[in-house]
Write a protein that holds these residues in place. Sequence first.
Motif, PDB file in Angstrom:
ATOM      1  N   ALA A  65       0.865  -1.001   0.101  1.00 15.86           N
ATOM      2  CA  ALA A  65       0.097   0.053   0.110  1.00 15.86           C
ATOM      3  C   ALA A  65       0.697   1.238  -0.043  1.00 15.86           C
ATOM      4  O   ALA A  65       0.549   2.154  -0.570  1.00 15.86           O
ATOM      5  CB  ALA A  65      -0.886   0.191   1.296  1.00 15.86           C
ATOM      6  N   ASN A  66       2.243   1.201   0.619  1.00 15.07           N
ATOM      7  CA  ASN A  66       2.985   2.414   0.819  1.00 15.07           C
ATOM      8  C   ASN A  66       3.757   2.588  -0.351  1.00 15.07           C
ATOM      9  O   ASN A  66       4.550   3.653  -0.402  1.00 15.07           O
ATOM     10  CB  ASN A  66       3.608   2.403   2.114  1.00 15.07           C
ATOM     11  N   GLU A  67       4.211   1.614  -1.129  1.00 14.90           N
ATOM     12  CA  GLU A  67       5.355   1.707  -2.181  1.00 14.90           C
ATOM     13  C   GLU A  67       5.285   2.767  -2.819  1.00 14.90           C
ATOM     14  O   GLU A  67       6.000   3.566  -3.321  1.00 14.90           O
ATOM     15  CB  GLU A  67       5.435   0.405  -2.939  1.00 14.90           C
ATOM     16  N   PRO A  68       4.045   2.977  -3.515  1.00 15.12           N
ATOM     17  CA  PRO A  68       3.767   4.253  -4.350  1.00 15.12           C
ATOM     18  C   PRO A  68       4.312   5.603  -4.034  1.00 15.12           C
ATOM     19  O   PRO A  68       4.823   6.168  -4.504  1.00 15.12           O
ATOM     20  CB  PRO A  68       2.396   4.165  -5.041  1.00 15.12           C
ATOM     21  N   ALA A  69       3.764   5.731  -2.670  1.00 13.62           N
ATOM     22  CA  ALA A  69       4.190   7.109  -1.982  1.00 13.62           C
ATOM     23  C   ALA A  69       5.679   7.161  -1.641  1.00 13.62           C
ATOM     24  O   ALA A  69       6.225   8.107  -1.848  1.00 13.62           O
ATOM     25  CB  ALA A  69       3.288   7.316  -0.677  1.00 13.62           C
ATOM     26  N   VAL A  70       6.303   5.924  -1.411  1.00 12.47           N
ATOM     27  CA  VAL A  70       7.764   6.169  -0.919  1.00 12.47           C
ATOM     28  C   VAL A  70       8.588   6.158  -2.238  1.00 12.47           C
ATOM     29  O   VAL A  70       9.603   7.003  -2.259  1.00 12.47           O
ATOM     30  CB  VAL A  70       8.052   4.765  -0.244  1.00 12.47           C
ATOM     31  N   ARG A  71       8.034   5.568  -3.390  1.00 12.06           N
ATOM     32  CA  ARG A  71       8.782   5.575  -4.561  1.00 12.06           C
ATOM     33  C   ARG A  71       8.854   7.153  -5.120  1.00 12.06           C
ATOM     34  O   ARG A  71       9.697   7.717  -5.508  1.00 12.06           O
ATOM     35  CB  ARG A  71       8.320   4.656  -5.847  1.00 12.06           C
ATOM     36  N   LYS A  72       7.699   7.664  -4.988  1.00 14.13           N
ATOM     37  CA  LYS A  72       7.516   9.167  -5.385  1.00 14.13           C
ATOM     38  C   LYS A  72       8.246   9.984  -4.557  1.00 14.13           C
ATOM     39  O   LYS A  72       9.203  10.783  -5.125  1.00 14.13           O
ATOM     40  CB  LYS A  72       6.058   9.515  -5.313  1.00 14.13           C
ATOM     41  N   ALA A  73       8.460   9.892  -3.199  1.00 10.90           N
ATOM     42  CA  ALA A  73       9.450  10.562  -2.190  1.00 10.90           C
ATOM     43  C   ALA A  73      10.701  10.399  -2.626  1.00 10.90           C
ATOM     44  O   ALA A  73      11.424  11.445  -2.601  1.00 10.90           O
ATOM     45  CB  ALA A  73       8.943  10.385  -0.772  1.00 10.90           C
ATOM     46  N   ALA A  74      11.067   9.050  -2.630  1.00  9.44           N
ATOM     47  CA  ALA A  74      12.321   8.819  -2.848  1.00  9.44           C
ATOM     48  C   ALA A  74      12.820   9.332  -4.427  1.00  9.44           C
ATOM     49  O   ALA A  74      13.952   9.940  -4.526  1.00  9.44           O
ATOM     50  CB  ALA A  74      12.530   7.444  -2.989  1.00  9.44           C
ATOM     51  N   SER A  75      12.085   9.438  -5.347  1.00  9.26           N
ATOM     52  CA  SER A  75      12.408   9.865  -6.526  1.00  9.26           C
ATOM     53  C   SER A  75      12.449  11.432  -6.567  1.00  9.26           C
ATOM     54  O   SER A  75      13.403  11.633  -7.375  1.00  9.26           O
ATOM     55  CB  SER A  75      11.432   9.537  -7.584  1.00  9.26           C
ATOM     56  N   GLU A  76      11.761  12.010  -5.917  1.00  7.82           N
ATOM     57  CA  GLU A  76      11.821  13.623  -5.753  1.00  7.82           C
ATOM     58  C   GLU A  76      13.166  13.731  -5.159  1.00  7.82           C
ATOM     59  O   GLU A  76      13.814  14.839  -5.475  1.00  7.82           O
ATOM     60  CB  GLU A  76      10.724  14.105  -5.083  1.00  7.82           C
ATOM     61  N   TYR A  77      13.549  12.918  -4.179  1.00  5.22           N
ATOM     62  CA  TYR A  77      14.797  13.252  -3.330  1.00  5.22           C
ATOM     63  C   TYR A  77      15.974  12.852  -4.356  1.00  5.22           C
ATOM     64  O   TYR A  77      17.087  13.585  -4.288  1.00  5.22           O
ATOM     65  CB  TYR A  77      14.776  12.492  -2.078  1.00  5.22           C
ATOM     66  N   LEU A  78      15.958  11.824  -4.831  1.00  4.27           N
ATOM     67  CA  LEU A  78      17.267  11.294  -5.609  1.00  4.27           C
ATOM     68  C   LEU A  78      17.219  11.594  -7.064  1.00  4.27           C
ATOM     69  O   LEU A  78      18.368  11.920  -7.414  1.00  4.27           O
ATOM     70  CB  LEU A  78      16.931   9.582  -5.499  1.00  4.27           C
ATOM     71  N   ALA A  79      16.183  11.903  -7.416  1.00 11.08           N
ATOM     72  CA  ALA A  79      16.287  12.384  -8.999  1.00 11.08           C
ATOM     73  C   ALA A  79      15.368  13.573  -9.180  1.00 11.08           C
ATOM     74  O   ALA A  79      14.445  13.258 -10.245  1.00 11.08           O
ATOM     75  CB  ALA A  79      16.065  11.160  -9.912  1.00 11.08           C
ATOM     76  N   PRO A  80      15.487  14.483  -8.838  1.00  9.03           N
ATOM     77  CA  PRO A  80      14.558  15.788  -9.055  1.00  9.03           C
ATOM     78  C   PRO A  80      14.237  16.053 -10.398  1.00  9.03           C
ATOM     79  O   PRO A  80      13.241  16.638 -10.788  1.00  9.03           O
ATOM     80  CB  PRO A  80      14.956  16.764  -7.973  1.00  9.03           C
ATOM     81  N   ALA A  81      15.213  16.084 -11.139  1.00  6.50           N
ATOM     82  CA  ALA A  81      15.206  16.633 -12.467  1.00  6.50           C
ATOM     83  C   ALA A  81      14.467  15.728 -13.470  1.00  6.50           C
ATOM     84  O   ALA A  81      14.447  15.826 -14.660  1.00  6.50           O
ATOM     85  CB  ALA A  81      16.696  17.004 -13.076  1.00  6.50           C
ATOM     86  N   SER A  82      14.344  14.386 -13.236  1.00  7.77           N
ATOM     87  CA  SER A  82      13.598  13.383 -14.001  1.00  7.77           C
ATOM     88  C   SER A  82      12.149  13.240 -13.851  1.00  7.77           C
ATOM     89  O   SER A  82      11.623  13.881 -12.838  1.00  7.77           O
ATOM     90  CB  SER A  82      14.423  12.078 -13.870  1.00  7.77           C
ATOM     91  N   ASN A  83      11.659  12.210 -14.516  1.00  9.72           N
ATOM     92  CA  ASN A  83      10.443  11.820 -14.213  1.00  9.72           C
ATOM     93  C   ASN A  83      10.211  11.008 -13.190  1.00  9.72           C
ATOM     94  O   ASN A  83       9.001  10.296 -12.911  1.00  9.72           O
ATOM     95  CB  ASN A  83       9.685  11.355 -15.498  1.00  9.72           C
ATOM     96  N   GLY A  84      11.293  10.326 -12.421  1.00  4.33           N
ATOM     97  CA  GLY A  84      11.315   9.552 -11.243  1.00  4.33           C
ATOM     98  C   GLY A  84      11.523   8.161 -11.566  1.00  4.33           C
ATOM     99  O   GLY A  84      11.564   7.759 -12.997  1.00  4.33           O
ATOM    100  N   TYR A  85      11.728   7.374 -10.606  1.00  5.37           N
ATOM    101  CA  TYR A  85      11.782   5.951 -10.738  1.00  5.37           C
ATOM    102  C   TYR A  85      10.556   5.169 -11.280  1.00  5.37           C
ATOM    103  O   TYR A  85       9.572   5.716 -10.596  1.00  5.37           O
ATOM    104  CB  TYR A  85      12.268   5.355  -9.527  1.00  5.37           C
ATOM    105  N   LYS A  86      10.533   4.227 -11.960  1.00  2.46           N
ATOM    106  CA  LYS A  86       9.414   3.484 -12.361  1.00  2.46           C
ATOM    107  C   LYS A  86       9.496   2.049 -12.028  1.00  2.46           C
ATOM    108  O   LYS A  86      10.754   1.605 -12.385  1.00  2.46           O
ATOM    109  CB  LYS A  86       9.092   3.647 -13.908  1.00  2.46           C
ATOM    110  N   PRO A  87       8.464   1.300 -11.988  1.00  3.36           N
ATOM    111  CA  PRO A  87       8.450  -0.156 -11.591  1.00  3.36           C
ATOM    112  C   PRO A  87       8.852  -0.763 -13.004  1.00  3.36           C
ATOM    113  O   PRO A  87       8.554  -0.275 -14.025  1.00  3.36           O
ATOM    114  CB  PRO A  87       7.313  -0.611 -11.162  1.00  3.36           C
ATOM    115  N   ALA A  88       9.695  -1.766 -12.706  1.00  2.00           N
ATOM    116  CA  ALA A  88      10.355  -2.581 -13.985  1.00  2.00           C
ATOM    117  C   ALA A  88      10.257  -4.103 -13.841  1.00  2.00           C
ATOM    118  O   ALA A  88      10.687  -4.535 -12.656  1.00  2.00           O
ATOM    119  CB  ALA A  88      11.894  -2.029 -14.386  1.00  2.00           C
ATOM    120  N   VAL A  89      10.127  -4.733 -14.935  1.00  2.00           N
ATOM    121  CA  VAL A  89      10.084  -6.242 -14.876  1.00  2.00           C
ATOM    122  C   VAL A  89      11.298  -6.436 -15.857  1.00  2.00           C
ATOM    123  O   VAL A  89      11.341  -6.287 -17.076  1.00  2.00           O
ATOM    124  CB  VAL A  89       9.054  -6.952 -15.266  1.00  2.00           C
ATOM    125  N   LEU A  90      12.279  -7.319 -15.217  1.00  2.00           N
ATOM    126  CA  LEU A  90      13.347  -7.702 -16.018  1.00  2.00           C
ATOM    127  C   LEU A  90      13.448  -9.403 -16.000  1.00  2.00           C
ATOM    128  O   LEU A  90      13.211  -9.821 -14.985  1.00  2.00           O
ATOM    129  CB  LEU A  90      14.628  -7.121 -15.510  1.00  2.00           C
TER     130      LEU A  90
END
Length: 112
Positions: A65-90
Motif C-alpha cells: 500500500a505504501n510503495e507508491p508514496a515511498v517511490r514518489k518521495a524517493a524519486s523526488e529526493y534522488l532524481a528531482p530533474a527526472s520523471n522519477g523511478y518507474k517499476p520495471a520487470v526484467l
Amino acid sequence: MTIKMLEMEQGSAEWLELRRLKRTASETATVMRCNPYQTPLQLARQKRQLDPPTEKTYAMEFGLANEPAVRKAASEYLAPASNGYKPAVLVSGDYLASLDGELGDSIMEIKC
C-alpha cells in the motif's frame, strides 16, 4: 547473459504466471534453506500450484500500500530533474527481477 526489460504491470495475471515459472530474489532464502517460514519443498509445491499461495500478512499489505508514496518521495529526493523511478520487470534466462524502481542504470528496491 542478456537481460530484457518486459512491458508488463507487476501484479497482473501475466506477471503472476511469469513469476510462477521463473526464479526470483524473493525465493533465494527459501532455496538456501535460510527462510524459517518456508521450506524448498513448500516453495516448489506453491510454484506448481499444488498448494495455495502464501497469505499476505499485515506487513506485506502495508508495504504494498505504501510503495507508491515511498517511490514518489524517493524519486523526488534522488532524481528531482527526472520523471522519477518507474517499476520495471526484467528477465534473464530462468531469472526474473521485479524492481520497485528503475531510472537509467540506477535501481530502487523499497521495503516499508
